[in-house]
Write a protein that holds these residues in place. Structure first.
Motif, PDB file in Angstrom:
ATOM      1  N   GLY A1092      -8.455  -4.088   6.978  1.00 26.46           N
ATOM      2  CA  GLY A1092      -7.495  -3.725   5.941  1.00 26.46           C
ATOM      3  C   GLY A1092      -7.932  -2.495   5.168  1.00 26.46           C
ATOM      4  O   GLY A1092      -7.109  -1.624   4.847  1.00 26.46           O
ATOM      5  N   ILE A1106      -0.565  -3.834  11.754  1.00 28.73           N
ATOM      6  CA  ILE A1106       0.166  -4.690  10.836  1.00 28.73           C
ATOM      7  C   ILE A1106       0.554  -6.017  11.470  1.00 28.73           C
ATOM      8  O   ILE A1106       0.572  -7.071  10.808  1.00 28.73           O
ATOM      9  N   PHE A1109      -2.135  -8.874  11.229  1.00 25.06           N
ATOM     10  CA  PHE A1109      -2.160  -9.659   9.987  1.00 25.06           C
ATOM     11  C   PHE A1109      -0.987 -10.640   9.936  1.00 25.06           C
ATOM     12  O   PHE A1109      -1.160 -11.799   9.541  1.00 25.06           O
ATOM     13  N   ALA A1110       0.193 -10.193  10.324  1.00 18.50           N
ATOM     14  CA  ALA A1110       1.362 -11.073  10.301  1.00 18.50           C
ATOM     15  C   ALA A1110       1.194 -12.237  11.266  1.00 18.50           C
ATOM     16  O   ALA A1110       1.588 -13.375  10.980  1.00 18.50           O
ATOM     17  N   MET A1135      -2.315  -7.769   3.419  1.00 15.81           N
ATOM     18  CA  MET A1135      -0.916  -7.373   3.523  1.00 15.81           C
ATOM     19  C   MET A1135      -0.324  -7.034   2.158  1.00 15.81           C
ATOM     20  O   MET A1135       0.532  -6.142   2.037  1.00 15.81           O
ATOM     21  N   LEU A1138      -1.563  -3.526   1.448  1.00 14.07           N
ATOM     22  CA  LEU A1138      -0.844  -2.581   2.310  1.00 14.07           C
ATOM     23  C   LEU A1138       0.606  -2.419   1.862  1.00 14.07           C
ATOM     24  O   LEU A1138       1.195  -1.345   2.019  1.00 14.07           O
ATOM     25  N   CYS A1139       1.184  -3.488   1.289  1.00 19.85           N
ATOM     26  CA  CYS A1139       2.567  -3.398   0.816  1.00 19.85           C
ATOM     27  C   CYS A1139       2.692  -2.396  -0.328  1.00 19.85           C
ATOM     28  O   CYS A1139       3.702  -1.699  -0.451  1.00 19.85           O
ATOM     29  N   VAL A1146       5.459  -2.909   5.381  1.00 17.79           N
ATOM     30  CA  VAL A1146       5.146  -4.327   5.200  1.00 17.79           C
ATOM     31  C   VAL A1146       6.384  -5.126   4.799  1.00 17.79           C
ATOM     32  O   VAL A1146       6.408  -6.350   4.945  1.00 17.79           O
ATOM     33  N   GLN A1149       7.716  -7.761   7.003  1.00 15.92           N
ATOM     34  CA  GLN A1149       6.877  -8.949   7.219  1.00 15.92           C
ATOM     35  C   GLN A1149       6.979  -9.944   6.059  1.00 15.92           C
ATOM     36  O   GLN A1149       6.195 -10.887   5.982  1.00 15.92           O
ATOM     37  N   MET A1153       5.009 -13.644   4.943  1.00 14.87           N
ATOM     38  CA  MET A1153       4.272 -13.800   3.690  1.00 14.87           C
ATOM     39  C   MET A1153       4.877 -14.923   2.845  1.00 14.87           C
ATOM     40  O   MET A1153       4.149 -15.704   2.216  1.00 14.87           O
TER      41      MET A1153
END
Length: 1522
Positions: A1092, A1106, A1109-1110, A1135, A1138-1139, A1146, A1149, A1153
């Motif tokens: 990350g 990405i 992570f998802a 995440m 990153l968002c 992100v 995704q 989350m």
């Protein structure tokens, strides 16, 4: 002269009366003539002249006959009076009667004002105001009334006036009414006589009946009063107050007159009424402008009245009966003044002044009887009665003689009942205490009055009153309990309570002797022959002695006094009564009780004097003896009370009792710590203040208190309420900074500061607490030091540097070696605390200004705290940092270092490195170069623990910039060692991946963990949160050295990147023939974090990774892969970061989350709620910052999280959703309420569900509701709790809107032809969940939470709890809220009856045809409507009386059916219990006390006479016994 004046006056009066009867027959108050006024003036002057020049003397002849002595004396007095006034002997009674009647009529005369300016009748507002003014000022006291009052008061002040019949009750009553009217109206101007051209006034010459001019001087306008109360000069006053004060001053002398006790009761009462009106007039006038012309005269009159009244009721020559009656009349007159019901010219201000004067008068009267000889007075009365009776019996028969002589009041010196006279005052005080006082200022005045009067009472009457106050705390009326609770709190701090009643309740050997001090003749109410009545001569029957508090059965031991019975000891009884009110059902009483307990304990601690043994000292000792019960009650109020005001007061009280009886128990500390997070701002501040006081009061180390302060009080500097932040900053400065700056190392508070700072550092070892503790300390330091002077900062910096050096045993750059004393407890606290606060100073220090920063903040940054400038101004050499770093390394590597100190050393080492990173520019270059090389070696050796790696990299970066001479050289140096570190970490990871057999060894895992952590930190070198995403940014050489590396990025090799990615899967790749090895969860978790950080520096890498992570968030619980919450949690956090940097990347995704809100719910494996907690916090942060929007069913997932089985998740979700998220969007709940019903019941086929699921979907995928189970019967309770929560946080307007939507879209939808809801409800198609939707809707509509009018009262109560009602706008806001609530309640009723009822009627017919189970909740809703809004419902259905009758019948039948169904269920339960105990009942009975067949079970089985409920209750009791 007087006779001519009287004759002239009566003649003029008769003529005037005849003329006005002819010309003004319809007027209530005809205008007076100039001739009448002049005749009254002459009469008044004449009377004053005669009375002042020649006092009447008695010329009675001596008589040997006892019978005629009194008659001769009266005749002599009457004759002397007539002679002085020149009255003829003939027709004396007729003259007096005519004069009295004339004066009575003139005293009641009023003046009608003439109004010339009339308003426009079309203007309603002005007309209304005008009529109100007319009503107030149209009729006022006239000049004739003033003069007549003066004349009459002068006449009756002469000795013998009562004997000749001048003392007339009707005239006195009229005079009293005039005084009260003047007090209410208050004529502002004076009365000037009409003047001629020669400026002379005219006076009637009564001898020649001619008019003559008499020169008047301006000085004759004011009248001077002699001691006799008569006027010596002309009676032409300059103001109305002087005119009205003349008769009052004259009548005051009657109180001392020997004839006054012989007046009739009615006359006595009227005279006292006039004097009480004088108190009102003088006090209200004095309450006005102190510079006014009447102020001094009003104060003088008030003082004269008070002194005269006090001396009149205590003079020796009065009988007990006469004294008692006089006091009763006085109390009757004073009560309206004390109840503030007297109208006056100055409004509320005047009423307060009148109350104060009346209270002073009552207090003076009570003080006069404090040492009064009641026994001697009673003996004199008895002797006088016997003489009078003997004299009467000589001339009459025995029965007639006994009837003609009044017996004296009975007096029993041994009785515990209040004595005569005092009994009336006691009753008056009881009446005041039992009156309804709603306003706090009125209660405060009444409390002060009762406190003073009770203290001035003799011991017996004082005890009687106090017992009444204690009984009043148990009254059925909340107002009584509230007032008595406040009163008890004030009385307990009074010295008289302990001086007079301390020795009551002494425990003796004989149980019966405990009750010797109880009141033998108390009524049930505690009220005896009191106010307004005379004490009964009959003896009261003795009642059984009983304690005031029946629940107080245990005795207490008071130090210095011994054992006392709280039920009999009056002070302890009052303290117990106050403590008992902590559990009162009225929130206001509970709050007042808690506040009173806190106040008395604070006063007891502040004013207790053991040597003198004052009342506060004994209060302190008594509170200590009862501390357990008091603290228990306060603790419960703190924890469980629903009102904020009660919790706040309870916190203050609990703090006081803990300060009084240390040490604080852990349970109490936890309660105070919990209250620091209370929803109420006032409660949070009180808890913070309480914990601070407890920490300051500790003379020794208290781990629980100090940790609680660091964990709960310090974080309040981040509170959203500015007043709370300000208070906590004051506490922080007082507890931490001031003792350190003072430098008093021997003081206990000095060491307390270091210990608390050490606890702040220790909080970092707890999961998730390090950032909170450190951030709170930084915020507190920044806010305080930004406002402090340079001198304060210099002293603080020098103290911190000295302590940091001494605690490590180093001086400057020299190392004194390792000494055992370095690990003493005191030095450990100092060392940890010093480096903790230095780290906080480094974190709060202002950062240098970059090229991209706007210059508009330059003025603000000039005044902000800067650690570099502070150290420079303090002349501190930065070389101590490198020495400290070396010392820390030596201590950590030494084997002799205690294990329990290693964690503190690690935290201090990290703090040292962070301070070094901030102050690197102040470190000498030679020492910086040496330290730089050592840090490189340590990082390359991979021997630094992960918790220090980040700080070490930061310090290494700063030292590189210090050694470098330009930004280019600094970047080159950082790039050089970054590449070397990457290469070294690549070797370690490669070895770990290629040697799967070593993957499970602890040393290998530790090595990989350090390597991954190092890679991530080195990759972040040059990264700043405000970067714009470019890899390299040009930095000016003039910028701050910390900015030199801004924008630089050292990319890892592709091989290193692939090695990090290899550690992401649950298993490592197999090498050759080896079996796959599971990747350690610690390594996996750190691998996600490291990747990350690399993605934050590389956008392209983020796009490629990405999905990694998802995918990890969507863990498949059915797979055999190991479950690791820490891995998913780290992936979720990455995440989130990153968002913020790549929002669009992100955003798609978000469903993954959002699914983390229910991570692991109902699934196998470790389910601690870690991921769910992090999901709540992360998503809430993103929503508040608008990086994420409410989309799909995200809100419904939040509601489901509130019903989480993990309390920490549930509470966190409720706090964030109902707090900041709802504040950001107040319509959040109202807009999604109807949709939530369909979602929670999984009614997916309905359009409302589909629209809700697709809302906000912009192509990135909507948030679904998969994995959440709230539908069905099992989720009914959770659904209803969510509905109630949503409704509780809605306004009344929103509730009305929700009701309308439910009626239209749900109930109306069930009636719509072809709708899916109708088909599902009737079972003709659609989804069965539609029945649950309609059932939920009906239950919501019948719930109390949706009722309109509740929120207004709740909001106002909350505002009162926060103290907003203390402002001037409080009453106005309360009235507005109440009016608004009533209006909205009417609107809701109208909507329900006009819109909802017709829908319910149609739906009822539809459901009855199909025999739907929904008929029961629908009929329940109709029942509630007809119960609460019967009138409105009948109006709506008035056009269809048959339907109305049918509905009423159906509702009644439904209630009866429900009752029968309930009884049937109880019978079924009883039968099941019987069957369950059928065969084994006998054996059971035999096993219990050997009862056998005659046991209770057999008895219950054979008892057929009992009803079903009784049998069920007895059976349940037997089962409990078994």
């Amino acid at each position: 002269m007087s006779f001519e004046a009287i004759s002239s006056f009566t003649s003029v009066y008769t003529a005037w009366q005849t003329a006005t009867a002819r010309t003004h027959s319809g007027d209530a108050f005809p205008p007076t003539s100039d001739e009448l006024i002049e005749s009254l003036t002459v009469l008044c002057d004449s009377l004053h002249t005669v009375v002042a020049s020649k006092q009447p003397t008695t010329h009675a002849k001596k008589s040997k006959s006892r019978k005629g002595k009194k008659a001769l004396a009266a005749a002599a007095t009457r004759g002397a009076m007539f002679k002085d006034f020149g009255l003829p002997t003939k027709n004396q009674s007729s003259i007096i009667r005519t004069l009295t009647t004339s004066l009575t009529n003139l005293i009641s005369h009023r003046e009608v004002s003439q109004f010339s300016d009339f308003p426009d009748p079309t203007e309603d507002t002005s007309l209304e105001a005008f009529m109100s003014e007319v009503e107030k000022k149209a009729v006022t006291v006239s000049r004739a009334s003033f003069l007549a009052s003066d004349c009459y008061s002068t006449l009756i002040s002469v000795r013998g006036a009562y004997a000749v019949g001048i003392v007339d009750v009707a005239c006195l009553s009229t005079l009293s009414a005039t005084m009260k009217r003047y007090c209410a109206d208050g004529v502002d101007g004076g009365f000037e006589e009409k003047k001629t051209k020669g400026k002379r006034s005219r006076e009637v010459d009564v001898k020649s009946n001619k008019r003559r001019s008499v020169a008047k001087s301006d000085d004759d306008d004011e009248a001077d009063y002699e001691e006799t109360g008569t006027v010596a000069e002309s009676s032409s006053p300059s103001s109305s107050f002087v005119s009205i004060s003349k008769p009052i001053s004259t009548l005051l002398n009657l109180l001392q007159s020997p004839d006054f006790p012989n007046y009739t009761p009615d006359s006595t009462e009227q005279i006292i009424e006039i004097i009480a009106a004088g108190i009102s007039i003088s006090s209200s006038v004095a309450a006005g402008d102190s510079s006014g012309k009447d102020y001094d005269a009003a104060k003088e009159l008030e003082s004269k009245i008070l002194s005269s009244v006090s001396s009149a009721v205590t003079k020796e020559d009065m009988t007990m009966r006469s004294r008692h009656s006089t006091v009763v009349y006085l109390l009757r007159a004073l009560y309206p003044l004390l109840s503030m019901s007297v109208d006056n010219r100055n409004g509320t201000k005047g009423k307060v002044a009148i109350f104060n004067a009346a209270a002073e008068c009552l207090e003076d009267v009570v003080k006069g009887f404090e040492s009064f000889n009641f026994k001697g007075n009673a003996e004199r009365d008895e002797e006088a009665y016997n003489l009078a009776l003997k004299s009467a019996m000589e001339n009459q028969n025995k029965s007639a003689a006994i009837g003609s002589v009044k017996p004296p009041l009975e007096f029993n010196d041994k009785s515990t009942q209040p004595r005569p006279v005092l009994s009336a005052i006691v009753g008056m005080l009881q009446k005041i205490a039992a009156s309804t006082l709603d306003r706090s200022d009125a209660r405060a005045r009444a409390v002060d009055l009762l406190k003073k009067c009770t203290g001035a009472m003799p011991e017996n009457e004082s005890a009687h009153l106090i017992k009444f106050y204690c009984k009043l705390t148990m009254s059925k009326k909340a107002n009584h309990r509230l007032f008595s609770t406040e009163l008890c709190g004030h009385l307990l701090t009074s010295d008289f309570l302990w001086e007079k009643h301390l020795n009551t309740g002494v425990v003796a050997n004989d149980d019966d002797s405990r009750q010797n001090n109880d009141d033998e003749d108390d009524d049930e109410d505690g009220v005896n022959s009191g106010y307004g009545t005379s004490p009964s001569p009959k003896k009261n029957k003795r009642k059984p002695k009983k304690a005031l508090l029946t629940n107080s059965t245990e005795t207490v031991i008071i130090e210095g006094l011994g054992e006392r019975d709280p039920a009999a000891c009056i002070p302890l009884t009052m303290l117990s009564s106050l403590s008992a009110r902590l559990s009162d059902k009225a929130p206001g009483v509970r709050a007042r009780a808690a506040q009173s307990v806190a106040d008395i304990l604070n006063k007891a601690m502040a004013g207790a004097d053991e040597e003198e043994g004052n009342g506060l000292y004994w209060l302190q000792q008594s509170a200590l003896s009862m501390s357990f019960s008091i603290s228990d009650g306060l603790r419960k109020r703190c924890q469980f009370d629903e009102r904020a005001a009660v919790r706040k007061s309870a916190v203050q009280g609990l703090t006081s009792i803990l300060l009084l009886a240390p040490p604080a128990l852990l349970e109490d500390v936890e309660v105070l710590e919990e209250r620091c997070g209370d929803p109420s701002v006032a409660t949070r501040k009180a808890a913070a203040e309480g914990l601070t006081k407890l920490v300051e009061a500790c003379e020794e180390e208290s781990t629980s208190l100090e940790t609680a302060w660091a964990r709960s009080v310090l974080p309040l500097v981040m509170d959203g309420e500015i007043t709370c932040v300000t208070r906590v900053l004051e506490l922080f400065k007082r507890l931490i900074l001031v003792p350190l700056v003072s430098g008093e190392s021997q003081s206990e508070l000095y060491m307390t500061s270091w210990r608390v700072l050490s606890r702040v550092s220790d909080e970092g070892k707890n999961a998730g607490a390090a950032k909170a503790a450190g951030g709170s300390l930084k915020q507190a330091l920044k806010r305080v030091l930004d406002e402090e002077s340079d001198n304060f900062v210099k002293k603080l910096m020098k103290e911190l540097k000295t302590t940091a050096v001494e605690s490590l045993g180093i001086e400057g750059d020299d190392d004194s070696g390792l000494h055992s004393h370095l690990f003493s407890k005191e030095l450990c606290f100092k060392r940890t605390g010093a480096w903790c606060i230095l780290e906080g100073l480094a974190g709060c220090s202002h950062k240098g200004t970059s090229n991209t920063q706007s210059s508009r903040n330059k003025d603000q940054t000039d005044t902000a705290f800067d650690l570099v400038k502070a150290v420079t101004r303090s002349k501190i050499n930065g070389g101590f940092l490198t020495s400290a770093w070396e010392k820390f390394r030596a201590l950590r590597s030494d084997s002799n270092t205690p294990e329990d100190s290693r964690h503190q050393l690690s935290a201090s080492t990290r703090a040292c490195l962070r301070v070094m990173a901030k102050l690197a520019s102040l470190v000498p270059k030679a020492a910086a170069t040496v330290t730089l090389n050592e840090m490189k070696c340590f990082l390359l050796s991979n021997s630094i623990n992960p918790d220090v790696i980040a700080a070490c990299v930061s310090a290494l970066t700063a030292l590189t910039s210090t050694v470098a001479t330009s930004p280019k050289q600094a970047k080159a140096g950082c790039a050089d060692w970054s590449e070397k570190i990457f290469a070294r970490c690549e070797q370690l990871l490669s070895k770990f991946v290629t040697s799967p057999g070593d993957a499970s060894e602890a040393s290998s895992v530790t090595s990989v963990t350090r390597a991954l952590f190092t890679i991530g930190e080195v990759a972040m070198v040059g990264f700043f949160a405000d970067d714009d995403g470019r890899d390299v940014m040009e930095v000016d050489s003039s910028a701050d050295e910390t900015e030199w590396v801004r924008g630089m990025r050292t990319s890892p090799s592709p091989k290193l990147l692939s090695l990090v990615q290899i550690l992401l899967p649950p298993q490592l790749p197999a090498m050759g023939s080896d079996e796959p090895v599971n990747t350690p969860s610690t390594a996996r978790a750190l691998a996600f974090v490291t990747l990350g950080k690399l993605c934050l520096r590389d956008g392209e890498l983020a796009k490629r990774c990405i999905n990694f992570f998802a995918r990890e968030l969507n863990y498949d619980y059915s797979s055999s892969a190991p479950d690791s919450e820490s891995v998913r949690s780290n992936a979720l956090v990455v995440m989130g970061d990153l968002c913020i940097r790549y929002t669009n990347l992100v955003d798609r995704q978000l469903p993954a989350m959002a699914a983390c809100l229910q991570d692991g719910c109902g699934k196998r494996g470790n389910n601690s709620g870690l991921v769910r907690r992090h999901a709540v916090l992360l998503l809430s942060s993103l929503l508040l910052q608008d990086y994420v929007k409410w989309r799909g069913l995200l809100l419904q997932r939040y509601f489901a999280a509130i019903m989480d089985d993990d309390d920490s998740v549930s509470q966190l979700a409720e706090m964030t959703l109902c707090g900041p998220l709802l504040q950001k969007n107040p319509l959040l709940f109202a807009n999604a309420f109807v949709e939530s019903i369909f979602v929670f019941n999984a009614c997916k086929g309905h359009p409302i569900y589909a629209n809700a699921a697709s809302s906000g979907d912009n192509g990135g995928g909507a948030v679904g509701f998969e994995g959440v189970k709230l539908d069905g019967f099992g989720g009914r309770g959770k659904r209803m709790n969510i509905y109630k929560l949503m409704l509780a946080h809605m306004t009344d307007e929103q509730r009305i809107g929700v009701t309308a939507r439910l009626a239209k879209e749900v109930l109306g939808g069930a009636l719509a032809e072809g709708s899916k809801l109708r088909a599902g409800t009737l079972g003709t198609g659609g989804e069965p969940s539609c029945v649950a939707v309609l059932n939920d809707c009906l239950e919501i509509l019948v719930s109390p939470e949706i009722r309109v009018g509740r929120s207004a009262a709740t909001e106002q109560a909350d505002a009162d709890d926060e103290g907003h009602n203390m402002t001037t706008e409080g009453p106005a806001n309360a009235q507005f809220a109440a009016a608004k609530g009533k209006l909205l309640s009417k609107m809701s009723k109208k909507h329900t009856c006009e819109t909802v009822v017709p829908i319910l009627v149609n739906l009822k017919n539809l459901l009855e045809k199909n025999k739907s189970p929904l008929i029961a909740p629908l009929m329940n809703f109709l029942r509630v409507i007809f119960k609460n809004w019967k009138k409105e419902a009948r109006e709506v259905l008035a056009n269809d009386p048959n339907l109305l009758a049918e509905l009423e019948y159906d509702c009644k039948k439904f209630v009866l059916d429900q009752k029968k169904e309930k009884e049937k269920e109880e019978n079924v339960k009883l039968d099941l219990l019987r069957k369950a105990m059928g065969n084994g009942g006998g054996e059971m009975g035999k096993g219990v006390g050997g009862m056998g067949d005659s046991g209770p079970l057999r008895e219950i089985g054979n008892s057929r006479a009992d009803n079903q409920k009784a049998r069920l209750a007895r059976l349940a009791g037997t089962l409990a016994d078994l």
